[in-house]
Design a protein around this motif. Structure first.
Motif, PDB file in Angstrom:
ATOM      1  N   VAL A 130      51.264  35.638  48.158  1.00  0.00           N
ATOM      2  CA  VAL A 130      52.248  34.414  47.769  1.00  0.00           C
ATOM      3  C   VAL A 130      51.369  33.137  48.702  1.00  0.00           C
ATOM      4  O   VAL A 130      51.435  31.997  48.242  1.00  0.00           O
ATOM      5  CB  VAL A 130      53.373  34.967  49.061  1.00  0.00           C
ATOM      6  N   ARG A 131      50.362  33.677  50.130  1.00  0.00           N
ATOM      7  CA  ARG A 131      49.781  32.948  51.002  1.00  0.00           C
ATOM      8  C   ARG A 131      48.442  31.907  49.264  1.00  0.00           C
ATOM      9  O   ARG A 131      48.630  30.493  49.148  1.00  0.00           O
ATOM     10  CB  ARG A 131      48.947  33.089  51.413  1.00  0.00           C
ATOM     11  N   TRP A 132      48.043  32.284  48.284  1.00  0.00           N
ATOM     12  CA  TRP A 132      46.669  32.476  47.742  1.00  0.00           C
ATOM     13  C   TRP A 132      47.263  32.619  46.178  1.00  0.00           C
ATOM     14  O   TRP A 132      46.089  32.109  45.591  1.00  0.00           O
ATOM     15  CB  TRP A 132      45.445  33.082  48.550  1.00  0.00           C
ATOM     16  N   GLY A 133      48.706  32.620  46.052  1.00  0.00           N
ATOM     17  CA  GLY A 133      48.628  33.162  44.107  1.00  0.00           C
ATOM     18  C   GLY A 133      48.628  33.852  43.609  1.00  0.00           C
ATOM     19  O   GLY A 133      47.465  34.353  43.872  1.00  0.00           O
ATOM     20  N   ARG A 134      48.104  34.002  42.621  1.00  0.00           N
ATOM     21  CA  ARG A 134      48.677  35.387  41.862  1.00  0.00           C
ATOM     22  C   ARG A 134      46.827  34.685  41.375  1.00  0.00           C
ATOM     23  O   ARG A 134      46.071  36.026  40.481  1.00  0.00           O
ATOM     24  CB  ARG A 134      48.783  35.063  40.253  1.00  0.00           C
ATOM     25  N   GLY A 135      46.559  33.815  41.061  1.00  0.00           N
ATOM     26  CA  GLY A 135      45.020  33.512  40.667  1.00  0.00           C
ATOM     27  C   GLY A 135      44.355  34.570  41.284  1.00  0.00           C
ATOM     28  O   GLY A 135      43.612  35.076  41.047  1.00  0.00           O
ATOM     29  N   PHE A 136      44.033  34.327  42.447  1.00  0.00           N
ATOM     30  CA  PHE A 136      43.567  35.300  43.560  1.00  0.00           C
ATOM     31  C   PHE A 136      43.646  36.775  43.491  1.00  0.00           C
ATOM     32  O   PHE A 136      43.010  36.849  43.613  1.00  0.00           O
ATOM     33  CB  PHE A 136      44.159  34.664  45.004  1.00  0.00           C
ATOM     34  N   GLY A 137      44.981  37.150  42.689  1.00  0.00           N
ATOM     35  CA  GLY A 137      45.387  38.243  43.580  1.00  0.00           C
ATOM     36  C   GLY A 137      44.815  38.873  42.082  1.00  0.00           C
ATOM     37  O   GLY A 137      44.265  39.949  42.025  1.00  0.00           O
ATOM     38  N   LEU A 138      44.402  38.256  40.783  1.00  0.00           N
ATOM     39  CA  LEU A 138      43.655  38.737  39.686  1.00  0.00           C
ATOM     40  C   LEU A 138      42.276  38.690  39.474  1.00  0.00           C
ATOM     41  O   LEU A 138      41.410  39.510  39.483  1.00  0.00           O
ATOM     42  CB  LEU A 138      44.080  37.546  38.325  1.00  0.00           C
ATOM     43  N   ALA A 139      41.826  37.343  40.651  1.00  0.00           N
ATOM     44  CA  ALA A 139      39.889  37.352  41.079  1.00  0.00           C
ATOM     45  C   ALA A 139      39.869  39.091  42.422  1.00  0.00           C
ATOM     46  O   ALA A 139      38.658  39.315  42.286  1.00  0.00           O
ATOM     47  CB  ALA A 139      40.187  35.971  42.376  1.00  0.00           C
ATOM     48  N   LEU A 140      40.979  39.677  42.842  1.00  0.00           N
ATOM     49  CA  LEU A 140      40.307  40.570  43.991  1.00  0.00           C
ATOM     50  C   LEU A 140      40.215  41.461  42.883  1.00  0.00           C
ATOM     51  O   LEU A 140      39.346  42.537  43.246  1.00  0.00           O
ATOM     52  CB  LEU A 140      41.804  39.717  44.970  1.00  0.00           C
ATOM     53  N   TYR A 141      41.224  41.677  42.130  1.00  0.00           N
ATOM     54  CA  TYR A 141      41.828  42.921  40.788  1.00  0.00           C
ATOM     55  C   TYR A 141      40.364  43.133  40.604  1.00  0.00           C
ATOM     56  O   TYR A 141      39.352  44.353  40.564  1.00  0.00           O
ATOM     57  CB  TYR A 141      42.633  42.530  40.180  1.00  0.00           C
ATOM     58  N   TYR A 142      39.836  42.029  39.829  1.00  0.00           N
ATOM     59  CA  TYR A 142      38.759  41.951  39.079  1.00  0.00           C
ATOM     60  C   TYR A 142      37.393  42.619  40.311  1.00  0.00           C
ATOM     61  O   TYR A 142      36.330  43.110  40.234  1.00  0.00           O
ATOM     62  CB  TYR A 142      37.969  41.158  38.434  1.00  0.00           C
ATOM     63  N   PHE A 143      37.157  42.152  41.011  1.00  0.00           N
ATOM     64  CA  PHE A 143      36.098  42.242  42.560  1.00  0.00           C
ATOM     65  C   PHE A 143      36.377  42.885  42.593  1.00  0.00           C
ATOM     66  O   PHE A 143      34.820  44.246  43.220  1.00  0.00           O
ATOM     67  CB  PHE A 143      36.291  41.186  43.785  1.00  0.00           C
ATOM     68  N   SER A 144      37.629  44.107  43.057  1.00  0.00           N
ATOM     69  CA  SER A 144      37.080  45.077  43.182  1.00  0.00           C
ATOM     70  C   SER A 144      37.199  46.452  42.528  1.00  0.00           C
ATOM     71  O   SER A 144      35.962  47.483  43.031  1.00  0.00           O
ATOM     72  CB  SER A 144      38.883  45.679  43.371  1.00  0.00           C
ATOM     73  N   GLY A 145      37.146  45.968  41.354  1.00  0.00           N
ATOM     74  CA  GLY A 145      36.181  47.007  39.866  1.00  0.00           C
ATOM     75  C   GLY A 145      34.613  46.119  39.874  1.00  0.00           C
ATOM     76  O   GLY A 145      34.540  47.359  39.624  1.00  0.00           O
ATOM     77  N   SER A 146      34.706  45.011  40.543  1.00  0.00           N
ATOM     78  CA  SER A 146      32.990  45.189  40.014  1.00  0.00           C
ATOM     79  C   SER A 146      32.608  45.810  40.986  1.00  0.00           C
ATOM     80  O   SER A 146      31.100  46.569  40.841  1.00  0.00           O
ATOM     81  CB  SER A 146      33.059  43.222  40.263  1.00  0.00           C
TER      82      SER A 146
END
Length: 142
Positions: A67-83
């Motif tokens: 909510v604070r940083w947006g869906r783009g941040f969530g998607l980046a976090l998803y990819y970062f975690s996998g990476s």
């Protein structure tokens, strides 16, 4: 969500540290990296859940990270975690643990495909598929 992130990250990390300390008497970098990789990958389940609920959470004045940083941040976090989880496996392979550790890259590859599905998901069924599949990635990663 923040509490769950802290618990999952710290809980997994502390658990790995305790096991390593009991078995080896010391904690090495390998144990810390494995705990962080597993914890971040487990966190992808929460990211999917919060990604799905951003609009409702915003309307309810919840202050989740997405909510604070947006869906783009969530998607980046998803990819970062996998990476990060993938890089841990490569680290173990480079340190001589054997090529079998690289089998964990298969579910990580699946998670990158799931990230693409997360980006275009619009209904409960699509989010449910990504959520369930993210849990399966975590289980297959080990």
């Amino acid at each position: 969500m923040l509490w769950m992130r802290i618990f999952n990250g710290i809980g997994v990390w502390v658990g790995a540290l305790r096991i390593a300390t009991l078995s080896a008497g010391a904690v090495g970098l390998d144990v810390v990296l494995l705990g962080l990789g597993s914890g971040l990958l487990t966190n992808t389940i929460l990211v999917v859940n919060n990604y799905r609920d951003v609009d409702a959470d915003r309307a309810a004045n919840k202050r989740t990270l997405l909510v604070r940083w947006g869906r783009g941040f969530g998607l980046a976090l998803y990819y970062f975690s996998g990476s990060f989880a993938a890089s841990v496996l490569v680290w173990f392979w480079l340190r001589g643990y054997g090529a079998e550790v690289l089998f964990g890259l298969f579910p990580i590859g699946w998670s990158f495909w799931l990230g693409l599905r997360l980006k275009v998901a619009r209904d409960a069924r699509a989010f449910g598929v990504v959520l369930r599949s993210s849990g399966q990635v975590v289980a297959l990663y080990g």
